[in-house]
Design a protein around this motif. Structure first.
Motif, mmCIF file in Angstrom:
data_model
loop_
_atom_site.group_PDB
_atom_site.id
_atom_site.type_symbol
_atom_site.label_atom_id
_atom_site.label_comp_id
_atom_site.label_asym_id
_atom_site.label_seq_id
_atom_site.Cartn_x
_atom_site.Cartn_y
_atom_site.Cartn_z
ATOM 1 N N TRP A 74 0.791 -1.236 0.000
ATOM 2 C CA TRP A 74 0.000 0.000 0.000
ATOM 3 C C TRP A 74 0.827 1.292 0.000
ATOM 4 C CZ3 TRP A 74 1.207 2.650 4.446
ATOM 5 C CH2 TRP A 74 1.659 1.895 5.528
ATOM 6 N N SER A 75 2.147 1.193 -0.044
ATOM 7 C CA SER A 75 2.956 2.409 0.001
ATOM 8 C C SER A 75 4.190 2.297 -0.887
ATOM 9 C CB SER A 75 3.401 2.703 1.442
ATOM 10 O OG SER A 75 4.251 3.843 1.495
ATOM 11 N N ASN A 76 4.548 3.430 -1.531
ATOM 12 C CA ASN A 76 5.759 3.532 -2.332
ATOM 13 C C ASN A 76 6.856 4.324 -1.632
ATOM 14 O OD1 ASN A 76 4.833 2.087 -4.572
ATOM 15 N ND2 ASN A 76 3.834 3.883 -5.439
ATOM 16 N N VAL A 77 6.718 4.553 -0.332
ATOM 17 C CA VAL A 77 7.684 5.353 0.408
ATOM 18 C C VAL A 77 9.105 4.800 0.235
ATOM 19 C CG1 VAL A 77 7.361 4.033 2.553
ATOM 20 C CG2 VAL A 77 8.222 6.375 2.665
ATOM 21 N N ASN A 125 8.931 12.377 -6.681
ATOM 22 C CA ASN A 125 7.960 12.269 -7.766
ATOM 23 C C ASN A 125 7.143 10.982 -7.740
ATOM 24 O OD1 ASN A 125 8.746 14.760 -8.944
ATOM 25 N ND2 ASN A 125 10.551 13.758 -9.822
ATOM 26 N N ARG A 126 7.253 10.230 -6.674
ATOM 27 C CA ARG A 126 6.473 8.999 -6.598
ATOM 28 C C ARG A 126 5.014 9.306 -6.253
ATOM 29 N NH1 ARG A 126 10.100 4.665 -3.149
ATOM 30 N NH2 ARG A 126 11.686 4.298 -4.727
ATOM 31 N N GLU A 127 4.114 8.576 -6.885
ATOM 32 C CA GLU A 127 2.705 8.696 -6.556
ATOM 33 C C GLU A 127 2.312 7.527 -5.669
ATOM 34 O OE1 GLU A 127 0.200 9.055 -9.910
ATOM 35 O OE2 GLU A 127 1.163 10.876 -10.661
ATOM 36 N N GLU A 128 1.712 7.871 -4.535
ATOM 37 C CA GLU A 128 1.255 6.832 -3.624
ATOM 38 C C GLU A 128 -0.037 6.204 -4.136
ATOM 39 O OE1 GLU A 128 2.426 5.767 -0.208
ATOM 40 O OE2 GLU A 128 4.138 6.309 -1.445
ATOM 41 N N PRO A 129 -0.158 4.883 -4.077
ATOM 42 C CA PRO A 129 -1.428 4.256 -4.443
ATOM 43 C C PRO A 129 -2.487 4.593 -3.407
ATOM 44 C CG PRO A 129 0.034 2.649 -3.449
ATOM 45 C CD PRO A 129 0.834 3.907 -3.609
ATOM 46 N N PRO A 130 -3.762 4.545 -3.781
ATOM 47 C CA PRO A 130 -4.811 4.782 -2.789
ATOM 48 C C PRO A 130 -4.632 3.828 -1.603
ATOM 49 C CG PRO A 130 -5.736 4.621 -4.996
ATOM 50 C CD PRO A 130 -4.293 4.205 -5.098
ATOM 51 N N SER A 131 -4.722 4.369 -0.409
ATOM 52 C CA SER A 131 -4.478 3.574 0.786
ATOM 53 C C SER A 131 -5.755 3.507 1.604
ATOM 54 C CB SER A 131 -3.333 4.182 1.606
ATOM 55 O OG SER A 131 -2.156 4.229 0.835
ATOM 56 N N ILE A 132 -6.596 2.548 1.271
ATOM 57 C CA ILE A 132 -7.881 2.384 1.950
ATOM 58 C C ILE A 132 -7.933 0.995 2.564
ATOM 59 C CG2 ILE A 132 -10.390 2.398 1.720
ATOM 60 C CD1 ILE A 132 -9.179 5.091 1.094
ATOM 61 N N SER A 139 -14.318 2.436 6.858
ATOM 62 C CA SER A 139 -13.272 2.689 5.875
ATOM 63 C C SER A 139 -12.203 3.574 6.511
ATOM 64 C CB SER A 139 -13.865 3.382 4.643
ATOM 65 O OG SER A 139 -12.847 3.736 3.729
ATOM 66 N N ILE A 140 -10.944 3.098 6.457
ATOM 67 C CA ILE A 140 -9.813 3.880 6.962
ATOM 68 C C ILE A 140 -9.042 4.389 5.747
ATOM 69 C CG2 ILE A 140 -7.788 3.893 8.459
ATOM 70 C CD1 ILE A 140 -8.819 1.222 9.630
ATOM 71 N N ASN A 141 -8.974 5.697 5.584
ATOM 72 C CA ASN A 141 -8.169 6.292 4.514
ATOM 73 C C ASN A 141 -6.809 6.629 5.106
ATOM 74 O OD1 ASN A 141 -6.920 8.201 2.703
ATOM 75 N ND2 ASN A 141 -8.904 8.407 1.698
ATOM 76 N N LEU A 142 -5.812 5.811 4.798
ATOM 77 C CA LEU A 142 -4.494 5.959 5.400
ATOM 78 C C LEU A 142 -3.746 7.168 4.857
ATOM 79 C CD1 LEU A 142 -3.549 2.193 5.311
ATOM 80 C CD2 LEU A 142 -4.214 3.508 7.322
ATOM 81 N N THR A 143 -4.158 7.663 3.690
ATOM 82 C CA THR A 143 -3.531 8.856 3.125
ATOM 83 C C THR A 143 -4.037 10.112 3.817
ATOM 84 O OG1 THR A 143 -3.280 7.763 0.986
ATOM 85 C CG2 THR A 143 -3.133 10.166 1.012
#
Length: 233
Positions: A74-77, A125-132, A139-143
């Protein structure tokens, strides 16, 4: 010139390494959060949304490779691995699991900060994927760090949110009372189970349809708690 004020998460169980890395990062303007286990690190990553993760592979509850695989769901960090493991196989395994860089211990502050700067540049420049993360009608929106039940936002305190993220990051797994207390309140509170009972009660009141008969946030008597996305039949 100082680095931009960014957020780093340090997942490391050796205190002297944590102190060394924290001092180095804070000297360049980073805000640093810490965890000393995979479970705690995943919860902190969910709650803090860091710009960089500095990860040790030899953690007490699980191997750091497991942390990487879960995180990459769920993360590109950007992730820099710090490890005493010098074998080529270990390096390949970490990089294949999603690490951006691998630094062997011991290491100098100059080299570490150079790798941090490189990782930060790559991460810009990385885009994070939706983190739900969802269970039931929650529903937890991690972003955005929001929690909704039936489409309506629910207010959680910072510790309630961190506790929920820790359970969600380990969905289906039994987390002991001691582990939860240590990860959320710190090791000095690891024996004070009444804190946990109070916060679990609050979470159920806010998120379960019937708090007296919870279907998702479950107690394993005398052991701990687990969160289930799909309730047991």
């Amino acid at each position: 010139m100082s680095e931009p004020c960014l957020v780093a998460l340090l997942v490391e169980d050796e205190r002297h390494i944590r102190r060394f890395v924290r001092t180095a990062l804070e000297s360049r303007g980073w805000i640093v959060h810490e965890a000393d286990s995979v479970a705690g690190g995943l919860a902190e990553a969910s709650a803090r949304r860091p710009d960089l993760v500095v990860l040790d592979l030899g953690l007490p509850d699980r191997d750091g490779i497991g942390f990487l695989r879960d995180l990459r769901g769920w993360s590109n960090v950007a992730v820099i691995v710090l490890s005493a493991r010098v074998g080529e196989r270990d390096k390949i395994a970490a990089l294949d699991a999603g690490a951006d860089d691998y630094l062997t211990k011991p290491f100098g502050v100059g080299e570490f900060l150079a790798r941090v700067r490189a990782a930060a540049r790559r991460g810009v420049n990385r885009e994070e994927p939706p983190s739900i993360f969802e269970f039931g009608d929650v529903s937890i929106n991690l972003t955005l760090r929001t929690v909704k039940k039936g489409g309506i936002e629910v207010h959680l305190t910072p510790k309630e949110y961190r506790l929920l993220c820790l359970l969600a990051a380990n969905e289906g797994k039994l987390l002991t009372q001691r582990q939860l207390l240590a990860d959320i309140w710190g090791p000095t509170r690891a024996e004070e189970g009444h804190y946990l009972r109070i916060y679990m009660h609050h979470l159920r009141q806010k998120l379960e349809d019937d708090p007296a008969q919870p279907r998702h946030i479950l107690t394993e008597p005398a052991v701990g708690y687990r969160l289930l996305q799909k309730p047991r039949e």
